[in-house]
Write a protein that holds these residues in place. Sequence first.
Motif, PDB file in Angstrom:
ATOM      1  N   ASN A 166      20.647 -33.827  18.258  1.00  0.00           N
ATOM      2  CA  ASN A 166      20.838 -32.494  19.471  1.00  0.00           C
ATOM      3  C   ASN A 166      21.135 -32.882  20.823  1.00  0.00           C
ATOM      4  N   GLN A 167      21.141 -34.747  21.242  1.00  0.00           N
ATOM      5  CA  GLN A 167      21.419 -34.994  22.448  1.00  0.00           C
ATOM      6  C   GLN A 167      22.686 -34.520  22.518  1.00  0.00           C
TER       7      GLN A 167
ATOM      8  N   ARG B  50      11.629 -29.933  -1.861  1.00  0.00           N
ATOM      9  CA  ARG B  50      11.752 -28.937  -0.838  1.00  0.00           C
ATOM     10  C   ARG B  50      11.170 -29.110   0.552  1.00  0.00           C
ATOM     11  N   ARG B  51      10.532 -29.996   0.337  1.00  0.00           N
ATOM     12  CA  ARG B  51       9.293 -29.899   1.751  1.00  0.00           C
ATOM     13  C   ARG B  51      10.170 -31.366   2.220  1.00  0.00           C
ATOM     14  N   LEU B  52      10.283 -32.522   1.513  1.00  0.00           N
ATOM     15  CA  LEU B  52      11.293 -33.669   2.201  1.00  0.00           C
ATOM     16  C   LEU B  52      12.138 -33.380   2.553  1.00  0.00           C
ATOM     17  N   THR B  53      12.951 -32.420   1.970  1.00  0.00           N
ATOM     18  CA  THR B  53      14.053 -32.061   2.547  1.00  0.00           C
ATOM     19  C   THR B  53      14.711 -31.345   3.168  1.00  0.00           C
ATOM     20  N   ARG B  54      13.649 -30.465   3.886  1.00  0.00           N
ATOM     21  CA  ARG B  54      13.760 -29.343   4.855  1.00  0.00           C
ATOM     22  C   ARG B  54      14.088 -29.434   5.799  1.00  0.00           C
ATOM     23  N   PRO B  55      13.422 -31.432   6.311  1.00  0.00           N
ATOM     24  CA  PRO B  55      14.572 -31.378   7.650  1.00  0.00           C
ATOM     25  C   PRO B  55      15.694 -31.525   7.366  1.00  0.00           C
ATOM     26  N   LEU B  56      16.238 -31.801   6.157  1.00  0.00           N
ATOM     27  CA  LEU B  56      17.666 -32.569   6.092  1.00  0.00           C
ATOM     28  C   LEU B  56      18.809 -31.368   6.198  1.00  0.00           C
ATOM     29  N   ARG B  57      17.910 -30.137   4.999  1.00  0.00           N
ATOM     30  CA  ARG B  57      18.640 -28.822   5.256  1.00  0.00           C
ATOM     31  C   ARG B  57      18.549 -28.447   6.842  1.00  0.00           C
ATOM     32  N   GLN B  58      18.037 -28.167   7.288  1.00  0.00           N
ATOM     33  CA  GLN B  58      18.031 -28.235   8.719  1.00  0.00           C
ATOM     34  C   GLN B  58      19.190 -28.918   9.431  1.00  0.00           C
ATOM     35  N   LEU B  59      19.206 -30.361   9.386  1.00  0.00           N
ATOM     36  CA  LEU B  59      20.344 -30.650   9.671  1.00  0.00           C
ATOM     37  C   LEU B  59      22.113 -30.576   8.907  1.00  0.00           C
ATOM     38  N   ASN B  60      21.706 -29.728   8.077  1.00  0.00           N
ATOM     39  CA  ASN B  60      23.296 -29.335   7.371  1.00  0.00           C
ATOM     40  C   ASN B  60      23.289 -28.388   8.465  1.00  0.00           C
ATOM     41  N   ASP B  61      22.174 -27.248   7.893  1.00  0.00           N
ATOM     42  CA  ASP B  61      22.701 -25.684   8.760  1.00  0.00           C
ATOM     43  C   ASP B  61      23.246 -25.730  10.512  1.00  0.00           C
ATOM     44  N   MET B  62      22.921 -27.213  11.036  1.00  0.00           N
ATOM     45  CA  MET B  62      23.265 -26.617  12.829  1.00  0.00           C
ATOM     46  C   MET B  62      24.800 -27.775  12.709  1.00  0.00           C
ATOM     47  N   ALA B  63      24.710 -28.060  11.828  1.00  0.00           N
ATOM     48  CA  ALA B  63      25.994 -28.801  11.591  1.00  0.00           C
ATOM     49  C   ALA B  63      27.196 -28.246  10.689  1.00  0.00           C
ATOM     50  N   SER B  64      26.629 -27.464  10.023  1.00  0.00           N
ATOM     51  CA  SER B  64      27.693 -26.114   9.651  1.00  0.00           C
ATOM     52  C   SER B  64      27.579 -25.684   9.956  1.00  0.00           C
TER      53      SER B  64
ATOM     54  N   LEU C 273      28.749 -24.333  19.255  1.00  0.00           N
ATOM     55  CA  LEU C 273      27.955 -25.629  20.329  1.00  0.00           C
ATOM     56  C   LEU C 273      26.710 -25.452  20.736  1.00  0.00           C
ATOM     57  N   THR C 274      25.891 -23.602  20.272  1.00  0.00           N
ATOM     58  CA  THR C 274      24.942 -24.299  20.975  1.00  0.00           C
ATOM     59  C   THR C 274      24.053 -24.475  19.490  1.00  0.00           C
ATOM     60  N   ALA C 275      24.006 -24.628  18.619  1.00  0.00           N
ATOM     61  CA  ALA C 275      23.435 -24.500  17.147  1.00  0.00           C
ATOM     62  C   ALA C 275      22.554 -26.231  17.284  1.00  0.00           C
ATOM     63  N   ARG C 276      21.543 -26.496  17.117  1.00  0.00           N
ATOM     64  CA  ARG C 276      20.314 -27.456  17.473  1.00  0.00           C
ATOM     65  C   ARG C 276      18.904 -26.940  16.308  1.00  0.00           C
ATOM     66  N   SER C 277      18.880 -28.613  15.771  1.00  0.00           N
ATOM     67  CA  SER C 277      18.172 -28.546  14.612  1.00  0.00           C
ATOM     68  C   SER C 277      16.679 -28.951  15.054  1.00  0.00           C
ATOM     69  N   PRO C 278      15.563 -28.360  14.544  1.00  0.00           N
ATOM     70  CA  PRO C 278      13.900 -28.322  14.803  1.00  0.00           C
ATOM     71  C   PRO C 278      13.907 -30.572  14.097  1.00  0.00           C
ATOM     72  N   VAL C 279      13.417 -30.506  15.777  1.00  0.00           N
ATOM     73  CA  VAL C 279      13.011 -32.068  15.366  1.00  0.00           C
ATOM     74  C   VAL C 279      11.423 -32.210  14.125  1.00  0.00           C
ATOM     75  N   THR C 280      11.785 -32.031  13.028  1.00  0.00           N
ATOM     76  CA  THR C 280      10.605 -31.918  12.194  1.00  0.00           C
ATOM     77  C   THR C 280      10.710 -32.740  11.449  1.00  0.00           C
ATOM     78  N   GLY C 281       9.191 -33.841  10.181  1.00  0.00           N
ATOM     79  CA  GLY C 281       9.730 -34.236   9.048  1.00  0.00           C
ATOM     80  C   GLY C 281       9.578 -35.859   9.426  1.00  0.00           C
ATOM     81  N   PRO C 282       9.570 -36.920   8.507  1.00  0.00           N
ATOM     82  CA  PRO C 282       9.662 -37.684   8.766  1.00  0.00           C
ATOM     83  C   PRO C 282      10.125 -38.341  10.007  1.00  0.00           C
ATOM     84  N   PRO C 283       9.129 -39.760  10.458  1.00  0.00           N
ATOM     85  CA  PRO C 283      10.495 -40.299  11.990  1.00  0.00           C
ATOM     86  C   PRO C 283      11.315 -40.348  11.654  1.00  0.00           C
ATOM     87  N   GLU C 284      12.050 -41.205   9.945  1.00  0.00           N
ATOM     88  CA  GLU C 284      13.374 -41.284  10.816  1.00  0.00           C
ATOM     89  C   GLU C 284      14.479 -39.751  10.512  1.00  0.00           C
ATOM     90  N   THR C 285      13.835 -38.518  10.113  1.00  0.00           N
ATOM     91  CA  THR C 285      14.549 -37.437  10.555  1.00  0.00           C
ATOM     92  C   THR C 285      14.705 -36.946  11.818  1.00  0.00           C
TER      93      THR C 285
END
Length: 461
Positions: A220-221, A179-193, A200-212
């Motif tokens: 976000n950009q 869950r800790r590793l996939t939290r950034p992916l879930r946040q990206l999925n929430d933003m995409a949903s 169009l104002t939805a943004r994802s927090p910039v967290t997790g490993p450098p790749e995410t």
Amino acid sequence: MIRQLVRSYIFLVAIAIALFTVPVAFSLTSQLRGDTEDSVVREAETMALLLANGDSTSCEALQEMAEAYAFQTPGDVQVAGAPGCAPSLLRPRKDAALTAALDRNDPTTDWGSSFIWGPELVITVPAKRAGEDRAVGAVRIVYSTNEMTDRLWTVWGFRAILAVLVLVVAALLGVGVARRLTRPLRQLNDMASKFSDGDLTARSPVTGPPETQTLARTLNQGAERLDTLIAAQRIFVADASHQLRTPLTALRLSLDNIADGVDDEFVREDVEQATAEVVRMNRLVNGLLVLARAEAKVTVAEPLPLLDIVRERLAVWRPAADERGVTIALRGSIDGRPSVLSSPGHLDQMLDNVLSNALEVSPDGGTITVRVDPRGDVVEVSVLDEGPGMSDAEKSRAFDRFWRGQGLTGKGGSGLGLAVVKQLATDDGGTVALADAPGGGLRVTITLRAVSSRASSRSGG
């Protein structure tokens, strides 16, 4: 993904347990088997030496040793040969092991099974005097393996329980880590949903490993740029439409004034034609304004009383229908009070556009039927007219902006009505479809999400 990661953790831990625990358990089992065999062989050889001496002292010692061994261990002593020595001990049965001991001086060990061991361990050793090659007798110890089996279950059971506990702990830790590793992916999925729902104002927090983090910043950009472009387009369409209304109104007034002061029929006809085009352009501008508002930021859908809105819009359109002798009838499941999820004002605009088209193509004296049909999780609102209908090719293009069918809209149509209906229905999580009406004409079906009666009563209360 979390389940796959947890399964991977458990699988790796299970492999580690198998690689480290199972060999140790087999080693302990082999050690237990070897120690027991050595002990029994040693006792049997000692008794065989006493038996081979054959004097009274050795026989008495053999008798006492056999009785003490049977008392202290689960083994029974059997003696072959030297009938006068230890007469109270059992005699072994005649078998291949006894023959090998008496005839060939070969000791034998029989565990009773090729898999670990059987119920008894049978050790047979020859008894021969020093300096002689022929055996004068044999000693057999029949050793019960019940205690060994109990110890074996203890060895394997303890390690099995320990392995299960380790796997449970690994699963719990794996869930937390996954869950800790996939939290950034879930946040990206929430933003995409949210983005797919029109926010169009939805943004994802910039967290997790450098790749995410890199992916989140990129998305976000991109979302920021897309929101800016779409907002600029909407503002342009709305502003342009709004600014065009004033000169179009002034142009129509000028044409009306010209028409009043012209006596030439040909000039008057040209002026009237220009006035008609100005009227159509004015309707087109109004349609663009409606479409710009429909494409604005999606508001939150809420439960709305469907029949109340339908009856209200029908009451608004009946006077216009009465002027042409057109009847507007409400049919379907109108006894209940179905509610739908829709943004305030959306359903009104959808009904107005569909009823306007239906009234425009309906013949004088015709009937427009509005049906309300609950279908489980959705509610269908259908508008059926008796107009010329549409071909399959026309139905495929009917929702295109500025497209006007031959019989769908009149001369003053803008070609934006069904485009607005589709946009509003999509924003509310619904659909709109076109089909042939029974007996001719067109059937426009708007499908919206239904609200359960319990949820509707809570929202109403």
